[in-house]
Design an enzyme around this catalytic site. Structure first.
Site, short mmCIF file in Angstrom:
data_model
loop_
_atom_site.label_atom_id
_atom_site.label_comp_id
_atom_site.label_asym_id
_atom_site.label_seq_id
_atom_site.Cartn_x
_atom_site.Cartn_y
_atom_site.Cartn_z
N ASP A 145 0.55 -1.32 0.45
CA ASP A 145 -0.26 -0.54 0.01
C ASP A 145 0.59 0.69 -0.05
OD1 ASP A 145 -2.28 1.60 0.64
OD2 ASP A 145 -3.35 0.18 0.48
N ASP A 146 0.40 2.18 0.74
CA ASP A 146 0.84 4.25 0.73
C ASP A 146 2.55 3.72 1.03
OD1 ASP A 146 1.39 6.70 0.26
OD2 ASP A 146 -0.45 6.46 0.82
N ASP A 197 -5.47 5.57 -4.90
CA ASP A 197 -6.41 6.04 -4.64
C ASP A 197 -7.51 7.60 -5.46
OD1 ASP A 197 -7.71 6.75 -1.83
OD2 ASP A 197 -5.46 6.15 -1.06
N ASP A 225 -12.81 4.07 4.74
CA ASP A 225 -12.54 2.72 5.24
C ASP A 225 -12.86 2.70 6.35
OD1 ASP A 225 -10.00 4.31 3.71
OD2 ASP A 225 -8.94 4.24 5.12
C1 GAL Z 1 -6.90 5.92 2.14
C2 GAL Z 1 -7.31 3.76 1.06
C3 GAL Z 1 -6.74 3.28 2.52
C4 GAL Z 1 -5.03 2.96 2.59
C5 GAL Z 1 -5.27 4.37 2.72
C6 GAL Z 1 -2.95 5.19 2.39
O1 GAL Z 1 -7.18 6.55 0.79
O2 GAL Z 1 -8.42 4.32 1.62
O3 GAL Z 1 -7.30 1.78 1.79
O4 GAL Z 1 -4.60 2.46 0.88
O5 GAL Z 1 -5.43 5.66 1.71
O6 GAL Z 1 -2.85 5.83 3.07
#
Ligand code: GAL
Length: 505
Positions: free
Chosen positions: A72-73, A151, A211
Site C-alpha cells: 500500500d502507501d 487512491d 476506510d
Molecule cells: C486511504 C485508502 C486506504 C489506504 C490509505 C493509504 O485513502 O482508502 O485503503 O490505502 O489511503 O494512505
C-alpha cells in the site's frame, strides 16, 4: 504540479464517444490477497512483503486463492527529474529495489500489487500520479506489478460528478492498458461520484465507502453516512464499521459482475478488536456480496482461529462462485429496544442470492445469510418465500414449492488445533519450495491452485459444499439460532427427488 489538461481532454473525449469495458480479462471472480495497510500502515519494507508472501504460501492461503500481495502507501521517495520524472523507490525500506521484491513474490507463485493515487499526493503525502499517469504506468509495468490500487487523496478538486471522476481514473486505466501488461485495476475513491456506475468501464473493482475500521457497528462521525440513504454518501470519511459498509452495498448489489466488483474494503479478520463471531460474520458478508477478499491482518502473528476463518473454502466458494452474482438484502428489521448492544444498535437482516447449480439442471443453488446485530443470540427465520423473492413475489417462485438441503457453510470450519499446528510448524526456510506446505497436512484443505473453485463445485467437492444440517420442505422456513453479532450462512441445494420440471409446476 498541475493536472495535465491534455490527458483530461482525451479522457473526456473517450467518454463522449462511448467507453469500452475494462476488458482486461482479470478478476472474473473477486480478487483475493493481502494488503499491509490495515495492520501496518506506513510501516512497510521488503522484509515484510517477502516474509508475508512466504507465510501465505506455507499456511496454505495461496492455494485457497489469496494470490495478490499488495504493497500500500508510503513506499516512494520522490521523482527523478533527470530520468523522465520516474518515481523513486525508498531504498531504506526496499534496499534491493522493487523489482527484486516483485521477483521474489513471483517466484513463490504469487502476484504483486502496488498503490498510487489519482492526485497530487498519496494519502500519506508521497508522490501521487495525477498528471504522470503514463510515466507511472510504465514504471509499474517495468517493476512487474500485477495489480494497482489507485487512491483519491489530494485530487485537486477533480471530482464532484461522475464524468470528472471517471475521466481522472480512466486516464490511469488507459495508461495501464497501454503498457501491454495485464494489471488488475482497483479503484479506491471511496464511493465518491458513484463509481459503481462507471467503474466497470475502467477497472476491476471500486471501493464503495470510506476506510473500514476494526469494529462491528459503532458510529463514528468521521464516517457519517448510516441508515436508509447510506448509499448516497457525499462524505465517505473513514472509521467505517463493518455493518456501516455492509449497509452501503445493499443498494448496489446488481453492479457486481464478473470482471468488476463492489469493493467493501480490506478484511479486518484477525486484527484483534472484534470477536470470533464478528469476524466470522464479516468474512461471510464480504464473501456473499462478492467483495474482493483482501486480508488486512499481520500474517506473521496470525492466531489459529483467524487462520481458520480465512481458510474456510466453503465460504470462499460462495465468493468465487462462477455466476458472479451478489447476494441481495431481502429484509432488515430494527428489533426491540431490550436487545440493543453497547452502541445502541439492534437489527437483524437476511440476504440471499444465486449460486451456480451444483446439482439441478433447472435450479441454481442459493446462498442464505442471516445476520444478527442484536446484543444476544437470536433465533432467526428465513422463509423460502423471502429467500426466493427474486424468482417471483409473494411465494410464486417455483423454488418455494421445492424441498432443499440446508448446508451449513461453517459446519466444517478447521479446528483451532489444526490451525495452530499449521502455524507452529517451523517453516521459515525463506523458500516456500523447501518449506512446509500446509495443504499437505491440513487434512484435506481445498487447493484452488490445482482445482479451481468452479471445477471443484462442478465436481461436488465436499470441501466446498458445507454439511447438510436439515432440509426445508415446500413453503418452509429455515430456522437458526445465530450468535450475537454473528451469522448463519447456508447453501441451499435442490433435493433431486423433489425437483420437478418447470412445465410441471
Ligand atoms: C486511504 C485508502 C486506504 C489506504 C490509505 C493509504 O485513502 O482508502 O485503503 O490505502 O489511503 O494512505
Amino acid at each position: 504540479m498541475a493536472f495535465k489538461k491534455s490527458n483530461f481532454a482525451a479522457a473526456t473525449a473517450l467518454f463522449a464517444i462511448g467507453a469500452k469495458a475494462v476488458n482486461n480479462g482479470l478478476a472474473l471472480t473477486p480478487q483475493m490477497g493481502w494488503d499491509n495497510w490495515n495492520a501496518l500502515g506506513c510501516d512497510v519494507s521488503e522484509d515484510l512483503l517477502v516474509e508475508t508472501a512466504d507465510l501465505i504460501v506455507n499456511y496454505g492461503l495461496k492455494d485457497l486463492g489469496y494470490k495478490y500481495v499488495i504493497l500500500d502507501d508510503c513506499w516512494s521517495a520522490g521523482r527523478n527529474a533527470s530520468n523522465n520524472n520516474t518515481l523513486i523507490v525508498d531504498t531504506e525500506k526496499f534496499p534491493r529495489g522493487m523489482k527484486a521484491v516483485a521477483d521474489d513474490i513471483h517466484d513463490l507463485g504469487l502476484l504483486f500489487g502496488m498503490y498510487s493515487d489519482a492526485g497530487r499526493y498519496t494519502c500519506g503525502m508521497y508522490e501521487g500520479s495525477l498528471g504522470y499517469e503514463t510515466e507511472d504506468a510504465n514504471f509499474f509495468a517495468d517493476v512487474g506489478i500485477d495489480y494497482l490500487k489507485y487512491d483519491n487523496c489530494y485530487n485537486e478538486g477533480y471530482a464532484g460528478n461522475q464524468q470528472i471522476s471517471s475521466a481522472r481514473y480512466r486516464t490511469m486505466g488507459n495508461a495501464l492498458n497501454a503498457t501491454g501488461r495485464p494489471i488488475l485495476y482497483s479503484l479506491c475513491n471511496w464511493g465518491e461520484d458513484y463509481p459503481w456506475n462507471w467503474g466497470s468501464t475502467i477497472a476491476n473493482s471500486w471501493r464503495i465507502s470510506g476506510d473500514i475500521f476494526d469494529n462491528w457497528d459503532e458510529y463514528d462521525a468521521r464516517c457519517p453516512c448510516e441508515g436508509p440513504d447510506a448509499w448516497n454518501c457525499e462524505l465517505p470519511g473513514f472509521h467505517c464499521s463493518v455493518t456501516n459498509i455492509f449497509s452501503k452495498v445493499a443498494f448496489i448489489v446488481s453492479k457486481a459482475q464478473p470482471g468488476s466488483w463492489n469493493d467493501l474494503d480490506m478484511l479486518e479478520v484477525g486484527r484483534g478488536a472484534m470477536n470470533d463471531a464478528e469476524y466470522v460474520a464479516h468474512f461471510s458478508m464480504w464473501s456473499a456480496v462478492k467483495s474482493p477478499l483482501i486480508m488486512g491482518n499481520d500474517i506473521r502473528i496470525i492466531k489459529p482461529q483467524d487462520l481458520s476463518i480465512l481458510s474456510n473454502a466453503a465460504v470462499i466458494a460462495v465468493n468465487q462462485d462462477p455466476l458472479g452474482q451478489s447476494a441481495a438484502r431481502r429484509w432488515l428489521y430494527q428489533t426491540n429496544t431490550t436487545d440493543v448492544d453497547e452502541n445502541g444498535k439492534a437489527e437483524i437482516q437476511m440476504w440471499s442470492g444465486n449460486l451456480k447449480s451444483t446439482i439441478s439442471a433447472d435450479y441454481n443453488d442459493y446462498v442464505v445469510l442471516l445476520v444478527n446485530g442484536n446484543n444476544n443470540a437470536t433465533v432467526m427465520n428465513a422463509t423460502l418465500e423471502d429467500i426466493f423473492v427474486d424468482s417471483g413475489p409473494k411465494g410464486t417462485a417455483p423454488q418455494v414449492q421445492m424441498s432443499w438441503e440446508v448446508r451449513d457453510l461453517w459446519a466444517d470450519r478447521m479446528s483451532n488445533e489444526t490451525a495452530a499446528a499449521i502455524i507452529n510448524t517451523p517453516t521459515k526456510s525463506g523458500n516456500a519450495t523447501t518449506g512446509y506446505n500446509a495443504t499437505t497436512i491440513g487434512q484435506g484443505r481445498y487447493n484452488a491452485t490445482t482445482t479451481s473453485y468452479a471445477d471443484g463445485l462442478m465436481a461436488n467437492s465436499s470441501l466446498l459444499l458445507g454439511s447438510v444440517v436439515t432440509t426445508v420442505q415446500p413453503s418452509g422456513t429455515i430456522i437458526a439460532n445465530v450468535d450475537r453479532h454473528g451469522v448463519a450462512m447456508f447453501r441451499l441445494r435442490a433435493i433431486p427427488t423433489a425437483v420437478r420440471k418447470r412445465d410441471e409446476l
